[in-house]
Design an enzyme around this catalytic site. Sequence first.
Site, PDB file in Angstrom:
ATOM      1  N   CYS A  67     -20.494 -42.099   8.496  1.00  0.00           N
ATOM      2  CA  CYS A  67     -21.679 -42.962   8.578  1.00  0.00           C
ATOM      3  C   CYS A  67     -21.306 -44.406   8.215  1.00  0.00           C
ATOM      4  O   CYS A  67     -20.552 -45.051   8.931  1.00  0.00           O
ATOM      5  CB  CYS A  67     -22.800 -42.408   7.707  1.00  0.00           C
ATOM      6  SG  CYS A  67     -24.424 -43.086   8.146  1.00  0.00           S
TER       7      CYS A  67
ATOM      8  N   HIS B 146     -23.432 -36.721   9.013  1.00  0.00           N
ATOM      9  CA  HIS B 146     -23.420 -36.153   7.665  1.00  0.00           C
ATOM     10  C   HIS B 146     -23.378 -34.630   7.779  1.00  0.00           C
ATOM     11  O   HIS B 146     -23.946 -34.041   8.708  1.00  0.00           O
ATOM     12  CB  HIS B 146     -24.677 -36.555   6.900  1.00  0.00           C
ATOM     13  CG  HIS B 146     -24.767 -38.007   6.597  1.00  0.00           C
ATOM     14  ND1 HIS B 146     -23.954 -38.624   5.680  1.00  0.00           N
ATOM     15  CD2 HIS B 146     -25.574 -38.980   7.109  1.00  0.00           C
ATOM     16  CE1 HIS B 146     -24.262 -39.912   5.625  1.00  0.00           C
ATOM     17  NE2 HIS B 146     -25.236 -40.164   6.481  1.00  0.00           N
TER      18      HIS B 146
END
Length: 951
Positions: A788, A890
Amino acid sequence: MECIPQFLIAAPTSGSGKTTIARGLMGLFVRHGMNVQPFKCGPDYIDTKFHKAVCVRPSLNLDSFMASSEHLHDIYNYYSMDADVCVVEGMMGLFDGYNRSKGSSAEVAMTLDLPVVMVVDAKSVAYSLAPLLSGFKNFNKDVRIVGVIFNKVGSSHHFDMLKQVCEDLQLTCFGYLPKNAELEQSSRYLGLDFSKADQSVDLLIDQLEHFVDWKKLLRMTTREVPCSIGDYKKPCEIFKWPFGDGGKIHRVLIARNDESFSFIYEEHLAILFHLGCDINFFNPEDDESIPFDIDLLYLPGGYPEKHLKALQKAKRTRESIRRYAENGGRILAECGGMMYLCESIVSDDGKFDMVGALPYTVTARKENRKLSLGYRMLHYNNHAFRGHEFHYTQFLGEVPTSNIQVYNAMGKKVSTPFFKENNILAGYTHLYWGSDGITVKDVSCKRSKIGQKYKLHPVMFAGTGSDVGKSIIAAAFCRIFKQDGYYPAPFKAQNMALNSFATPDGLEIGRAQAVQAEAAGIPCSTDMNPVLLKPNSDHTSQVVLNGRPLGNCGAYDYFRKNGREALRKEVHAAFDRLNLKYNPIVMEGAGSISEINLRDSDLVNLPMALYAGADVILVGDIDRGGVFGSVYGSIALLSPTERNHIKGIIINKFRGDLRLFKSGAKMLEDLCHIPVLGVIPYYNDIYIEEEDSVDLASKSMQSERGKVNVAVVLLRHLSNFTDFNVLERDPRVHLFYTNNVDDILKADIIILPGSKSTIADLYELRRNGVAQAVVRAHREGASVMGICGGFQLMGQEVLDPEHVEGDIERLPGLGLLPTTTRMEGDKVTRQVKFRSVCSETQEYNLEGYEIHMGRTTPFGDVRFSPLNKFDDGHTDGWFIDNKCMGTYIHGILDNPEFIDFLLSPFADKMKEAGKPFDYHTFKEEQYDKLADHVRSHVNMKLIYKILRGHV
């Protein structure tokens, strides 16, 4: 059999003050800490809304025309199971029914064997009420009138004369309500106007507490009530009857708001849920398209004619409903819902376009108003249905042909149209689904899955301060209730956390509620955490409402009173939706319950508990010291009403011999007059995912010999650190967190984690030398992976021309990937299934979720090299080789296949290591261990008594 007070409030005529007295008594009982179950005789939708506002629990209709006596018993017994008192508000005059006293309040009282309390308007009259009340008392001995409350009494002398009436008739006089203009309720369209009622309810309660002997009323109306709902039949197939096409209904979308679509029977929602339907609500005034993958669109009645401009303005909603209908979607539309489906509605303000699924026009002009009122019966698809009609509008011009004959209560044909056009079933009649074929008995087999034995109160675990263990204890009770055969769900109205999670429908909630939902064994949803605050700095946070970001807000502005009621309305609505589906709701407070300076703006602690009717259990942390002062002080700072909701105390994190605190627990009980429900020992052998980065202090900070050393770069704004939970427990790996340059150079694998402020963290990494150390370590053989925000850091540059994150418009990245990232205001939030470059098959069997702002693209004309491919064809991340890669996903490291791929360059270090780690099995074991640990140290028998309303 349990005995509780229960009675029906009736009157000689309409307008005598039944609703005022009923609401006031309900509020009075709630003020004294009682759980009040309200009911309403007849089909009225409006009074039940105001009952719910006072009692903070649903009010149910008891109508002896629309429902059988068996059905009335089922509803009454089921919803009164956990009540301290039941109050039934009658309708019209006591004996007024559709055929003499058939369908009247008196019939309901006889059916349920309820004592009756008469409310009598005493304005301008005294002893002349004697013959009136004598007639009511003696007319039907099966109706047990136990006493009288007089309304609009002019003075104490006036009341003395009225008491003589009761003395001579041997009726108990419970008291009176003085005449007071502030308590008068004006009439409004289709009912009483309670728009200003909240302003006078406290005055009303004060007056009743002073002038009515309410304790005597409770004593005299106490009687037995069944404490279980008995054995029931197998569920029927819901909605096979309206359409007759053999299709089953699972996904149901319901129009609902405060006025234009507000006429929904509470029991209808319960029926849908208990039959396994997935219920979702939408507001037709919000101008959002409806989904097409639904099995039924339900448009109930309300006041659409009062909101025509807003409904016309919501063009996307109207057009999507019309397309849904044209494509054969099933729609059930009652009264106002039917009007909304028409081409247009005409009012005194003009002509307004509606959905256009039905080729008709309805007029709501004053000159065309005509009251249509009464019970209705109809037969359709081999079923008999009952309902009622109450409206002033009518069709203008062409009237739809009724292909379903409608009758009144006496069996006479009426001209009210009820018709089926294609897959639309519509009419002015509000159907009652419990009338025939669909009853509580038919659906209660499903109820056994959510705790058929008892409907439990919601429970809130509140704290004496932050980090006392509320989240973990709430997770423990989610698993305990699941183990005991209930169907619990977590709820935290407002959470502040960096660590968030994507729900199955692509929205964002706090990680703690996702963990609690996992402990409860259910999918997470935004209703479990409607307001999420994600800190950007010490003073500002991103505000996420119902899973979607609203923007950034300073702490001072957020906690001001202005605008808080709009947020309060949202969190209440979220709780109501959850409470409909699950039993019990396991609520979590935030911080301390006694922040008296924030009381007026508090959304999450005692104000939320009061709304929910929750039993509050106060959690104190003895490990940090001062538990006596923190528990006693927290309770002492509460108002009397708030203290009534504190039903127990749990002492958490006790170290040592529990016997040493036995006297301490007794002292706390004597001080606070509240039972200590348990003392939970400190543990260090149970692992539950942590909520926030504050817990990183307890993690490893250095490398270790003999394993694959994985360094997670310790960013200042690190988020979603739960990405590393699996690696942290993999026996082949030693994972540590660091921003020390020397430790980074010793790592085999370096992971750049997610960040809440990518540019600020990039600036800091370049300033403190960590960025250069990561690049050097990679040149010397270390693997580098970004997740991310970490993926964004690895590129050539990060751009922020729109100042989404701050004032810096461009910073060079670490240069490890040929990518450029541009910050954008829109947030991507979704769960994903994917396959990676390491996948051995073409199946999309890896799982994770995305939560990020910003878009990453190739830098220059470099050829695109994705790391992952989603099941929808889109791609993610960048792949150089198995030692340099980045991704937005994630949870990618929760997939054993990908972990093996990440560790593969270091196979020589793993020869002596154990087998790969099964994280799912591990988590389930930990939830069970936590539940066993908590269960063995709390008084579950007493907790269940509290949650069933028996304490």
